[in-house]
Design a protein around this motif. Structure first.
Motif: not given
Length: 347
Positions: A193, A197-199, A221, A224, A226-229, A254
């Motif tokens: 983070l 890095k956001r993906r 994540m 912050h 980001i819930d699509n790890v 992805r």
């Protein structure tokens, strides 16, 4: 579940931890309301004992934590000088470093280490434990903590000095030397983070310790937004090939992924190789972090960012805990060795 008639009365004797008291066959006989010879038959030839009697004896054995002494009659001393150790695998260099340091320290104190491999299975771990206990070890080392209720109950009943390692828990069986895998996952997420890095993605083995790191990573994540790890779980022990294949799977779903947390440096090596083959620049396009800081990690090009822990220190500290307890001295119940996130070129 047994019927009320099959239940046995609670054992009333004292079993002080760290003592040398050994559960005797006569105690099993008393609790099961049979003769010692019947208990002996049930343990050696269960088919000749009536089913109801056999069940009572088995319940008594379980409740008392009785283990048949395979060395009876062959030892002139009541002390075996053996220390039992259960590890999931010896192919992982970090575990090997812990066991080597542990064995060296115990040897200097006059003990020998008897090793059992569990292979990441709770069922196998219980079977290995019983096999080791039949040799009458004076203490026990576990790589990991006793998470299954069956294993935990067995260790508590047997009542010998025990040290769990390589993990953290609020309820150790006896002594604990390790670190928080959950916090390690948090630290890696925060590093990604901080680098924008956001993906993110995670490639992890599905054993308990690796899953704790995964949980810490994903939770951080999520805090912050980001819930699509992206995730791929592999069977331990992990390998370079699993890293290759898992990263290819992630890219197929992805293609915009910009950071990968790998549950081991071997997985990370596979990811870096696949990224190079696809022309993905590390770290500007893709950040990669491993776990373990294996010997090759600092020498990779680019050098691998990873989580480092001192396996030798864990083994040495665990040995000192057991030696102190066996010598009658108090030992600290919980020691957090900690970890270090080693920042290099890949993240």
């Amino acid at each position: 579940m047994p019927s009320p008639k099959e239940k046995v009365a609670p054992f009333a004797g004292k079993r002080p931890r760290g003592g040398s008291r050994e559960i005797r066959l006569t105690e099993v006989a008393t609790l099961a309301r049979v003769s010692p010879i019947t208990v002996s038959r049930a343990l050696n030839n269960p088919q000749v004992v009536a089913p109801e009697t056999l069940k009572r004896i088995q319940l008594a054995v379980q409740q008392l934590g009785y283990v048949p002494n395979r060395l009876a009659g062959s030892l002139s001393s009541s002390r075996s000088r053996l220390i039992a150790a259960i590890v999931p695998t010896v192919t992982h260099s970090l575990f090997a470093a812990s066991i080597q340091a542990f064995s060296n320290a115990m040897s200097r104190a006059g003990y020998q280490v008897l090793l059992g491999l569990s292979g990441y299975s709770d069922v196998d771990e219980c079977q290995v434990l019983d096999a080791l206990l039949s040799r009458r070890p004076e203490a026990m080392l576990l790589i990991g903590v006793a998470r299954s209720s069956a294993l935990r109950a067995r260790l508590l009943n047997v009542n010998i000095p025990t040290v769990e390692t390589w993990d953290m828990t609020d309820t150790p069986v006896d002594m604990l030397v390790g670190f928080s895998h959950h916090d390690a996952g948090v630290a890696v997420a925060e590093r990604f983070l901080a680098r924008g890095k956001r993906r993110p993605a995670i490639i992890s083995a599905n054993d308990e310790r690796a899953m704790a790191r995964r949980e810490g990573f994903i939770e951080t994540m999520a805090r912050h937004g980001i819930d699509n790890v992206a995730q791929v779980l592999v069977k331990p022990p992990s390998s370079v090939a699993q890293g290759h294949n898992s990263f290819a799977t992630i890219l197929a779903e992805r293609p915009d992924v910009d950071a990968v947390f790998c549950g081991s440096d071997l997985l990370a090596l596979g990811v870096l190789s696949e990224a190079r083959a696809r022309g993905l620049d590390v770290p500007s396009r893709l950040a990669v972090c491993g776990f373990g800081d294996l010997e090759f990690s600092a020498d990779l090009v680019p050098a691998l960012t990873t989580v480092q822990m001192d396996g030798s220190r864990i083994g040495m500290t665990a040995a000192h805990c057991l030696i102190d307890r066996l010598d009658g001295s108090p030992a600290r119940p919980k020691i957090d060795i900690g970890f270090t996130l080693v920042g290099r070129e890949t993240a």
